[in-house]
Design a protein around this motif. Structure first.
Motif, PDB file in Angstrom:
ATOM      1  N   GLY A 198       0.800  -1.220   0.000  1.00 11.89           N
ATOM      2  CA  GLY A 198       0.000   0.000   0.000  1.00 11.89           C
ATOM      3  C   GLY A 198       0.832   1.269   0.000  1.00 11.89           C
ATOM      4  O   GLY A 198       0.304   2.367  -0.186  1.00 11.89           O
ATOM      5  N   GLU A 199       2.161   1.141   0.186  1.00 13.94           N
ATOM      6  CA  GLU A 199       3.029   2.312   0.235  1.00 13.94           C
ATOM      7  C   GLU A 199       3.107   3.013  -1.123  1.00 13.94           C
ATOM      8  O   GLU A 199       3.180   4.250  -1.193  1.00 13.94           O
ATOM      9  CB  GLU A 199       4.425   1.908   0.704  1.00 13.94           C
ATOM     10  N   TYR A 200       3.070   2.235  -2.198  1.00 16.56           N
ATOM     11  CA  TYR A 200       3.105   2.815  -3.552  1.00 16.56           C
ATOM     12  C   TYR A 200       1.891   3.729  -3.757  1.00 16.56           C
ATOM     13  O   TYR A 200       2.026   4.866  -4.228  1.00 16.56           O
ATOM     14  CB  TYR A 200       3.116   1.673  -4.563  1.00 16.56           C
ATOM     15  N   ARG A 201       0.708   3.250  -3.387  1.00 17.63           N
ATOM     16  CA  ARG A 201      -0.505   4.069  -3.502  1.00 17.63           C
ATOM     17  C   ARG A 201      -0.386   5.338  -2.656  1.00 17.63           C
ATOM     18  O   ARG A 201      -0.776   6.425  -3.087  1.00 17.63           O
ATOM     19  CB  ARG A 201      -1.735   3.264  -3.076  1.00 17.63           C
ATOM     20  N   ARG A 202       0.157   5.197  -1.435  1.00 21.50           N
ATOM     21  CA  ARG A 202       0.298   6.355  -0.556  1.00 21.50           C
ATOM     22  C   ARG A 202       1.192   7.414  -1.199  1.00 21.50           C
ATOM     23  O   ARG A 202       0.899   8.619  -1.128  1.00 21.50           O
ATOM     24  CB  ARG A 202       0.872   5.931   0.797  1.00 21.50           C
ATOM     25  N   LEU A 203       2.287   6.983  -1.842  1.00 21.26           N
ATOM     26  CA  LEU A 203       3.190   7.934  -2.481  1.00 21.26           C
ATOM     27  C   LEU A 203       2.518   8.643  -3.648  1.00 21.26           C
ATOM     28  O   LEU A 203       2.717   9.851  -3.853  1.00 21.26           O
ATOM     29  CB  LEU A 203       4.464   7.214  -2.936  1.00 21.26           C
ATOM     30  N   ILE A 204       1.731   7.916  -4.424  1.00 24.12           N
ATOM     31  CA  ILE A 204       1.007   8.539  -5.539  1.00 24.12           C
ATOM     32  C   ILE A 204       0.074   9.620  -5.017  1.00 24.12           C
ATOM     33  O   ILE A 204      -0.004  10.735  -5.563  1.00 24.12           O
ATOM     34  CB  ILE A 204       0.230   7.476  -6.336  1.00 24.12           C
ATOM     35  N   GLU A 205      -0.654   9.308  -3.956  1.00 25.34           N
ATOM     36  CA  GLU A 205      -1.585  10.280  -3.385  1.00 25.34           C
ATOM     37  C   GLU A 205      -0.841  11.448  -2.749  1.00 25.34           C
ATOM     38  O   GLU A 205      -1.280  12.607  -2.851  1.00 25.34           O
ATOM     39  CB  GLU A 205      -2.498   9.576  -2.379  1.00 25.34           C
ATOM     40  N   LEU A 206       0.300  11.176  -2.115  1.00 25.21           N
ATOM     41  CA  LEU A 206       1.109  12.232  -1.515  1.00 25.21           C
ATOM     42  C   LEU A 206       1.549  13.248  -2.560  1.00 25.21           C
ATOM     43  O   LEU A 206       1.540  14.461  -2.320  1.00 25.21           O
ATOM     44  CB  LEU A 206       2.332  11.612  -0.826  1.00 25.21           C
ATOM     45  N   HIS A 207       1.931  12.754  -3.744  1.00 21.95           N
ATOM     46  CA  HIS A 207       2.412  13.640  -4.811  1.00 21.95           C
ATOM     47  C   HIS A 207       1.284  14.150  -5.709  1.00 21.95           C
ATOM     48  O   HIS A 207       1.556  14.856  -6.684  1.00 21.95           O
ATOM     49  CB  HIS A 207       3.468  12.910  -5.646  1.00 21.95           C
ATOM     50  N   ARG A 208       0.053  13.801  -5.378  1.00 24.02           N
ATOM     51  CA  ARG A 208      -1.131  14.288  -6.111  1.00 24.02           C
ATOM     52  C   ARG A 208      -1.037  13.984  -7.601  1.00 24.02           C
ATOM     53  O   ARG A 208      -1.329  14.822  -8.460  1.00 24.02           O
ATOM     54  CB  ARG A 208      -1.317  15.792  -5.873  1.00 24.02           C
ATOM     55  N   ILE A 209      -0.622  12.766  -7.882  1.00 21.13           N
ATOM     56  CA  ILE A 209      -0.523  12.315  -9.266  1.00 21.13           C
ATOM     57  C   ILE A 209      -1.905  11.952  -9.773  1.00 21.13           C
ATOM     58  O   ILE A 209      -2.703  11.313  -9.077  1.00 21.13           O
ATOM     59  CB  ILE A 209       0.430  11.099  -9.370  1.00 21.13           C
ATOM     60  N   GLU A 210      -2.199  12.370 -11.000  1.00 24.23           N
ATOM     61  CA  GLU A 210      -3.506  12.079 -11.611  1.00 24.23           C
ATOM     62  C   GLU A 210      -3.704  10.573 -11.778  1.00 24.23           C
ATOM     63  O   GLU A 210      -2.856   9.888 -12.350  1.00 24.23           O
ATOM     64  CB  GLU A 210      -3.580  12.767 -12.974  1.00 24.23           C
ATOM     65  N   TRP A 211      -4.825  10.082 -11.265  1.00 23.53           N
ATOM     66  CA  TRP A 211      -5.130   8.656 -11.432  1.00 23.53           C
ATOM     67  C   TRP A 211      -5.613   8.400 -12.849  1.00 23.53           C
ATOM     68  O   TRP A 211      -6.471   9.105 -13.364  1.00 23.53           O
ATOM     69  CB  TRP A 211      -6.196   8.217 -10.431  1.00 23.53           C
ATOM     70  N   THR A 212      -5.032   7.398 -13.473  1.00 24.39           N
ATOM     71  CA  THR A 212      -5.423   6.978 -14.813  1.00 24.39           C
ATOM     72  C   THR A 212      -5.768   5.494 -14.762  1.00 24.39           C
ATOM     73  O   THR A 212      -5.371   4.801 -13.811  1.00 24.39           O
ATOM     74  CB  THR A 212      -4.267   7.183 -15.813  1.00 24.39           C
ATOM     75  N   PRO A 213      -6.488   4.974 -15.750  1.00 28.36           N
ATOM     76  CA  PRO A 213      -6.757   3.522 -15.763  1.00 28.36           C
ATOM     77  C   PRO A 213      -5.473   2.700 -15.735  1.00 28.36           C
ATOM     78  O   PRO A 213      -5.407   1.661 -15.076  1.00 28.36           O
ATOM     79  CB  PRO A 213      -7.525   3.327 -17.072  1.00 28.36           C
ATOM     80  N   GLU A 214      -4.437   3.177 -16.435  1.00 28.46           N
ATOM     81  CA  GLU A 214      -3.169   2.446 -16.471  1.00 28.46           C
ATOM     82  C   GLU A 214      -2.520   2.410 -15.090  1.00 28.46           C
ATOM     83  O   GLU A 214      -1.973   1.389 -14.675  1.00 28.46           O
ATOM     84  CB  GLU A 214      -2.223   3.096 -17.483  1.00 28.46           C
ATOM     85  N   LEU A 215      -2.607   3.516 -14.364  1.00 30.75           N
ATOM     86  CA  LEU A 215      -2.024   3.562 -13.028  1.00 30.75           C
ATOM     87  C   LEU A 215      -2.802   2.677 -12.055  1.00 30.75           C
ATOM     88  O   LEU A 215      -2.224   2.009 -11.211  1.00 30.75           O
ATOM     89  CB  LEU A 215      -1.997   5.004 -12.543  1.00 30.75           C
TER      90      LEU A 215
END
Length: 252
Positions: A228-245
């Motif tokens: 779950g750490e990968y997801r946390r980092l994505i959310e921390l950096h406010r990266i746009e969620w895409t279907p591929e991600l």
């Protein structure tokens, strides 16, 4: 706190290179290198008992240092047969990158997947950057104009000096947000059809015999995602969620 670890026989300090590629990799004046990809790589390496430093350079220079065996690793990088000659690519993707064309909203440029339809249009690219297999196969038939940075390309686009710019959606969104004050920057649009969705990797210099580390890194990255750490980092950096991600995170 990271709850996954793989014991490394010999802890090491490794030197990576990259380009300024916000929000994945970036460096503010006088500050440390940071960004989503930097945090992912650092977290995986720490779980293996290693440390990693990241140096931001022009992309051509970064590739040359790796080719010469003067650095250990490079990220984020697209895979290609030419690069495989001097790089050991991770098998696990750090982050999928979705590539689009960008144009001015007052331009008639259209893209439906047919690169031949772009004949005569000036396409702005960044020096030494690969935009995925589909674009690279079409590159010889395009009127390419190269500059050192994406920001320069967007400025040229606002001035009408190029007609189209390819970029991954994360970096384009970040760069355009910075250019809000530039004339016509708010009139730059993303064309609807993606050029490609390309997995991007960390890769290790073949000449430094780091294949075992590459394999350890793959296992560590899978564990980072599962924890779950990968997801946390994505959310921390406010990266746009895409279907591929989402597929990357869900393991599909």
């Amino acid at each position: 706190m990271l709850l996954f670890a793989y014991g490394a026989a010999h802890a090491g300090a490794y030197r990576c290179v990259s380009l300024n590629y916000p929000p994945l990799i970036q460096q503010d004046v006088g500050g440390p290198v940071h960004g989503l990809a930097v945090d992912i790589v650092a977290a995986v390496m720490a779980s293996l008992g290693h440390t990693v430093s990241v140096e931001i350079l022009p992309w051509g220079r970064a590739l040359a240092l790796i080719r010469q065996g003067e650095r250990d690793c490079i990220f984020t990088i697209f895979q290609s047969p030419e690069r495989e000659q001097f790089l050991d690519f991770s098998r696990e993707s750090l982050i999928p990158q979705i590539i689009y064309f960008y144009a001015r909203d007052d331009h008639s440029a259209r893209f439906d997947g047919d690169f031949a339809a772009l004949a005569g249009l000036r396409v702005g690219t960044v020096l030494s950057v690969n935009y995925g297999a589909r674009f690279e196969a079409a590159r010889p038939q395009l009127a390419i104009r190269e500059v050192p940075t994406l920001e320069q390309n967007f400025r040229k686009l606002t001035l009408g000096r190029v007609d189209l710019i390819p970029s991954n959606v994360y970096t384009a969104s970040y760069t355009l947000d910075k250019l809000v004050g530039v004339d016509l920057a708010s009139h730059i649009v993303k064309l609807p059809q993606a050029i490609d969705s390309v997995p991007s990797y960390i890769a290790f210099a073949r000449g430094r015999q780091l294949t075992a580390l590459r394999d350890q890194f793959d296992r560590g990255l899978r564990a980072l995602i599962a924890s779950g750490e990968y997801r946390r980092l994505i959310e921390l950096h406010r990266i746009e969620w895409t279907p591929e991600l989402s597929r990357q995170v869900e393991g599909r």
